[in-house]
Scaffold this active site. Structure first.
Site, PDB file in Angstrom:
ATOM      1  N   GLY A   1      10.225  -6.563   1.970  1.00 25.66           N
ATOM      2  CA  GLY A   1       8.959  -6.339   2.666  1.00 25.66           C
ATOM      3  C   GLY A   1       8.332  -5.036   2.201  1.00 25.66           C
ATOM      4  N   THR A   2       8.961  -4.419   1.204  1.00 28.43           N
ATOM      5  CA  THR A   2       8.550  -3.092   0.761  1.00 28.43           C
ATOM      6  C   THR A   2       7.473  -3.139  -0.311  1.00 28.43           C
ATOM      7  OG1 THR A   2      10.451  -3.314  -0.672  1.00 28.43           O
ATOM      8  CG2 THR A   2      10.721  -1.928   1.255  1.00 28.43           C
TER       9      THR A   2
ATOM     10  N   ARG B   1       5.748   9.530  -9.847  1.00 36.17           N
ATOM     11  CA  ARG B   1       4.670   8.589 -10.118  1.00 36.17           C
ATOM     12  C   ARG B   1       4.651   7.492  -9.048  1.00 36.17           C
ATOM     13  NH1 ARG B   1       4.165   5.631 -15.881  1.00 36.17           N
ATOM     14  NH2 ARG B   1       2.098   4.731 -15.606  1.00 36.17           N
TER      15      ARG B   1
ATOM     16  N   GLU C   1      12.776   5.585   1.844  1.00 35.58           N
ATOM     17  CA  GLU C   1      13.575   6.230   2.884  1.00 35.58           C
ATOM     18  C   GLU C   1      13.196   7.696   3.076  1.00 35.58           C
ATOM     19  OE1 GLU C   1      17.844   4.541   2.919  1.00 35.58           O
ATOM     20  OE2 GLU C   1      17.125   4.256   0.880  1.00 35.58           O
TER      21      GLU C   1
END
Lengths: 286, 750
Positions: B462-463, B640, B717
């Site tokens: 889901g990232t 980046r 995270e």
């Protein structure tokens, strides 16, 4: 487990009275189904009251309202006359759960679930509402504050069902309000709830008041001393302070993960005062 | 790359067409339901299964009496294996934690399985269980004793420096138990076709799950395929292999029929991992000008009896600030609970909370702005090893966040900012997450018409991994993102690392870029060697892939289609593998065996980490103690940024989680019986929208030429680290009251 969905109150009572073992009334099911699914109860019989016409409607009755026990929170919120007369009661009922829950949950269920933290009950108690109870021996009325006796326990006898909740005719210059405290902003169980209803005379002096508190005792409590603090006053600062002190004094709460005893006692006073201010503004037509 | 592309899988998800594990249709499935232990410690005396078997449609009931040794002992991931625990499910009558799987009921329908599971009667012999850190019966051991490879970071002489320091802080901090509570429940479907097993299960590491099943079931790994294209939230909970999978596989093998399990929300609290509670003693020594001279941090973490799970967060905190004398020590405390595991930013969330709160206490003692304190102790080098940061923009983050927040209007003394009935506090804390990378492999195929297919067994939790990988391939090959199809989450694809440690974007984009470069080389060579053609004889380094063309600097160009014709092939497929700096040479072999080896963070010759600064406003009601967070500003630098839109979403989500950690989230323990109390989303509180009115994420630009070829640092995270400390610090600023235990509770404020 047997499921029945009768179409008359009489049939519902017959079912509830006839069955040995545990029988439960199903209205919105937002408490009952959760309790069944989490193994807290295992009813032998479930009587769904949503097909009983008289329990699905809001009627005006000699200036007051008769709200069927299976009327949902969403239906209460859409009833303009009810909202005008008893905004505190409707707000309290509409605080329960989410929009989805609102389309199922009922005040009758909220009352009979007998949680001390039920949101609609302090508002109903403050409003002087009565529960119409139908049972094997006919109908009787009971003040709402006498329905729950302890967490999860009511004074209803075998076979009895709450059929409707009756709100009395509103006197001129009256207002009510309900507030609850929860740690997050929405969707939680009340740590403290406070309902206030009051009536003013032409000079702005309070002639009648009722104050009820939730989540601070084994059931929702009516606090006559808090009402006395308002009656005869113009609901000024001094009266509000006396009200808050009386509300705090009436609390006999427990510690739990949502709040401590000490916190509940303090906040009961704060909320009663705030609810009284809102009720006053409504009575003054503001 | 670098453009805020909308998610390539966005439409599938909002229309319900993305297939999650339990959505895969399988022929004639049987349904499983778990029965879990009512006690935390002891043994099963007997089962009464008659009532359960009497339910129509029940096919099988597996217990330790019927399964026994069928599951081989899994290897714990903490010891280089893949499993969340060494516990062998249904192997004996022994109970080692509440909610342990004691039986699995299989039936024709879900309803029958559930009904029968309710009717399974278990008689136990119960023993006293030790619940948490300070319970009777726990066993406390230094991490160095339970993990040979564990090293407590230390440098200088911290004890002497503390004694000599004119200003010191010495305090104890605590963080609670938390559970991931991903919306997608723990689901597993197993399908056998002869010797071959297909597992549909939401996974953060399909290659590990494949090998784990082979080991636990005693079959050939090449006979196992794991399919997990979409994952409905994982946060670490779907990384290590849990005991349920082997049981579902066994049930399916016995019935010779697919078996599908979707565990309940409440069971999810005990059949998988969680974030265990921690305690910290932090001591800081500083000069009067704010320069830190000593940092001593001892941590205690709850774990199980069976496995020594360790987060060991001083491996992050010891490297953040310029402190010449550091001493750290970590202990595990064995309790009668399930084994904890990764939960988003596992070491950083608890340990950074402790350090960043202690720093605020030091700023208070020094009568100093807390951001200034961090500026004084900023560093370009690892204080433990002296190695340089590959890049570090902590103070740039503070500067940008301060500007956006209006920090300079802050009054220094606590309790000095008030708005009507509300006490107002502003707090700050540092967010940090080490940059991890893993060995990765990928296959990219480019067709003459530009259609591109990227195959890599990475994971999108889901990232936004699908989108970032598509953007990478699109940029390298000069194509629109829409021309790139990305396949993830299938163990039949080339192996990629665990979706953990926020390494996916760095590892996968680098390997995909490398595979694309292989394709480029072949096309460029063909275009340059072609007898005719505008690029004939050019240097390969002088051309680029832009807009479906190979283009020279002077504007000369060859279309992809022409280049393919020059090559004489309709398509090119390239396979690539990539080893990050600092990775051991056998990493690829390990990767293919499902090992989660990552490199990064504090290495011998360099240190790599992403940083951020979080500034929060907390309001405390004078009468009720209500805590509200009207706004939070976070500024983050992570090298980046492949996709600013998905990065922004990660940061905002992280900060919201941080607010939850500070004010709401906590798994309640019944300390008498080592059980969890609030095992549903009605009782396990997380913020609602009204609790997070204004969350602002600022992306601070940072260029890192060292960390990896593309200069990417992980960021998933990062943003939930430090938030709780910032809020606790704001609470202190509002009220003058220091709360050192999470979550911050209203009654602590009264």
């Amino acid at each position: 487990m047997r499921y029945e969905a009768p179409t008359t109150a009489k049939e519902a009572v017959r079912l509830m009275a006839g069955k040995a073992g545990m029988a439960r009334v199903l209205a919105g099911g937002t408490d009952l189904l959760v309790q069944i699914r989490t193994d807290r109860i295992a009813p032998d019989l479930i009587v769904d009251i949503k097909r009983i016409a008289g329990m699905r409607s809001i009627m005006t009755k000699s200036g007051g309202f008769r709200i069927g026990a299976a009327v949902s929170g969403a239906e209460l919120g859409e009833h303009k006359a009810l909202r005008r007369a008893w905004p505190g009661v409707v707000e309290a009922a509409n605080l329960i759960g989410s929009i989805q829950i609102q389309s199922r949950a009922t005040m009758g269920g909220n009352l009979c679930n007998a949680s001390p933290a039920a949101d609609s009950v302090p508002a109903l108690v403050a409003a002087g509402a009565t529960a119409v109870i139908v049972g094997p021996r006919g109908r009787r009325s009971l003040p709402v504050e006498d329905v729950a006796v302890a967490p999860g326990r009511t004074s209803l006898k075998k076979g009895e069902i709450v059929e409707a909740i009756v709100l009395p005719k509103r006197a001129p210059r009256s207002g009510d309000a309900y507030l609850r405290f929860i740690p997050r902003s929405e969707m939680d169980i009340a740590v403290v709830g406070a309902g206030v209803s009051l009536t003013l005379d032409r000079n702005g002096v309070c002639t009648a008041a009722r104050v009820a508190l939730g989540a601070v005792a084994e059931r929702v409590i009516l606090v006559p001393d808090a009402a006395k603090a308002l009656i005869g006053s113009t609901v000024d600062q001094a009266a509000l302070e006396r009200l808050a002190a009386a509300a705090s004094a009436a609390c006999r709460p427990i510690d739990d993960k949502r709040g401590t005893k000490k916190f509940r006692i303090k906040v009961a006073g704060v909320l009663a005062r705030r609810a009284a201010r809102t009720a006053l503004a409504r009575a003054q037509g503001k | 790359m670098g453009r805020p592309e909308p998610r390539v899988d966005g439409r599938l998800k909002v229309t319900g067409n993305a297939r999650y594990a339990s959505d895969f249709p399988v022929a004639n499935p049987a349904h499983a339901c778990l029965v879990t232990s009512a006690i935390a410690k002891g043994r099963i005396v007997s089962f009464d299964l008659d009532d359960a078997r009497a339910v129509p449609g029940v096919l099988d009931i597996l217990t330790h009496e019927t399964v026994g040794n069928e599951v081989h002992e899994p290897k714990f991931f903490g010891s280089g294996g893949t499993a969340s625990t060494i516990h062998r499910p249904l192997s004996s009558a022994q109970i080692s934690h509440a909610g342990q799987i004691v039986a699995i009921v299989v039936a024709d329908t879900y309803e029958a399985a559930r009904e029968a599971a309710y009717r399974v009667r278990v008689t136990y012999e119960e023993e006293d269980a030790a619940t948490t850190l300070d319970s009777d019966g726990v066993e406390t051991l230094p991490a160095t004793k339970v993990r040979k490879e564990h090293k407590n970071p230390r440098v200088g002489d911290a004890a002497a420096a503390l004694r000599a320091a004119p200003v010191t802080i010495d305090a104890v901090y605590e963080t609670p138990t938390q559970h991931h509570n991903a919306i997608e429940l723990y689901a597993t479907t197993c399908v056998w076709s002869g010797e071959q097993l297909t597992v549909y299960e939401p996974s953060q590491f399909v290659h590990a799950l494949k090998h784990a099943m082979a080991e636990q079931l005693g079959i050939d790994a090449e006979d196992v395929r794991v399919i997990s294209p979409y994952v409905g939230g994982a946060f670490g909970s779907k990384a290590a292999v849990t005991p349920r999978t082997a049981l579902v596989a066994i049930a399916a093998r016995r019935l010779n029929r697919p078996v599908k399990l979707v565990a309940t929300r409440a069971q999810g609290f005990t059949i998988a991992t969680y974030r265990a509670e921690t305690r910290h003693r932090v001591r800081l020594g500083a000069q009067r000008d704010g320069k830190l001279t000593a940092y001593v941090h001892e941590g205690w973490e709850a774990t199980s009896r069976l496995d020594d799970y360790l987060v060991g967060g001083t491996e992050t905190t010891a490297h953040i600030y310029d402190v010449p004398n550091v001493s750290t020590r970590v202990n595990v405390v064995r309790t009668d609970r399930a084994t904890p595991g990764f939960m988003r930013s596992p070491p950083e969330v608890p340990y950074v909370f402790a350090l960043e709160t202690a720093l605020d206490e030091l700023a208070e003692a020094l009568d100093m702005d807390p951001i200034e304190l961090r500026r004084i102790n900023d560093t370009r080098n690892d204080p433990i090893t002296g190695a340089p940061y590959t890049s570090r923009s902590l103070m740039a983050c503070y500067d940008e966040a301060s500007r956006a927040f209006g920090w300079r209007r802050r009054n220094l003394p606590p309790g000095s900012m008030r708005d009507g009935d509300w006490l107002v506090g502003w707090g700050c804390a540092t967010a940090v997450y080490p940059t991890f990378m893993g060995a990765a492999t990928a296959r990219v195929r480019l067709a003459r018409n530009g259609a591109t297919r990227v195959e890599i067994a990475a994971h999108d939790l889901g990232t936004g991994a699908y989108t970032a990988i598509a953007q990478t391939a699109a940029e390298r090959l000069g194509l629109p993102v829409a021309a790139v199809e990305v396949l993830l989450g299938d163990s039949a694809l080339p192996a990629a690392p665990v979706a953990g440690g926020s390494n996916t974007t760095a590892s996968c984009c680098n390997v995909v870029a490398k595979a694309c470069d292989g394709i480029r080389r072949r096309l460029v060579r063909a275009a340059m060697r072609a007898d005719r053609g505008p690029l004939r004889g050019r240097k390969p380094s002088s051309v680029n892939f832009v807009d479906r063309h190979i283009a020279g600097e002077d504007g000369a160009k060859v279309s992809l289609a022409d280049a393919f014709d020059m090559l004489g092939a309709p398509m090119i497929e390239e396979y690539a593998h990539w080893l990050p700096h600092g990775m051991e040479p056998d990493a690829l072999k390990k990767l293919h065996l499902g090992s989660a080896a990552l490199t990064g963070g504090a290495m011998e010759d360099r240190i790599a980490a992403a940083f951020g600064a979080e500034l929060v406003e907390l309001r405390v009601n004078v009468y009720t103690g209500e805590l509200r967070v009207p706004r939070i500003v976070g500024a983050f630098a992570a090298g980046r940024i492949v996709n600013p839109r998905t990065a922004h979403s990660q940061y905002v989500g992280g900060m919201i989680w941080g607010i939850a950690s500070a004010l709401h989230e906590q798994t309640e323990l019944d300390r008498r019986v080592a059980r969890y109390v609030n095992t549903d989303l009605a009782e396990y509180l997380i913020p609602v929208n009204a609790d997070v009115p204004d969350v602002q994420a600022i992306l601070v630009s940072e260029e890192d030429r060292l960390v990896n070829p593309l200069g990417i640092k992980g960021l998933g995270e990062l943003a939930n680290v430090g938030t709780a400390a910032a809020l606790g610090n704001a609470l202190y600023h509002a009220t003058g009251r220091r709360i050192r235990k999470l979550p911050l509770r209203i009654e602590d404020v009264l």
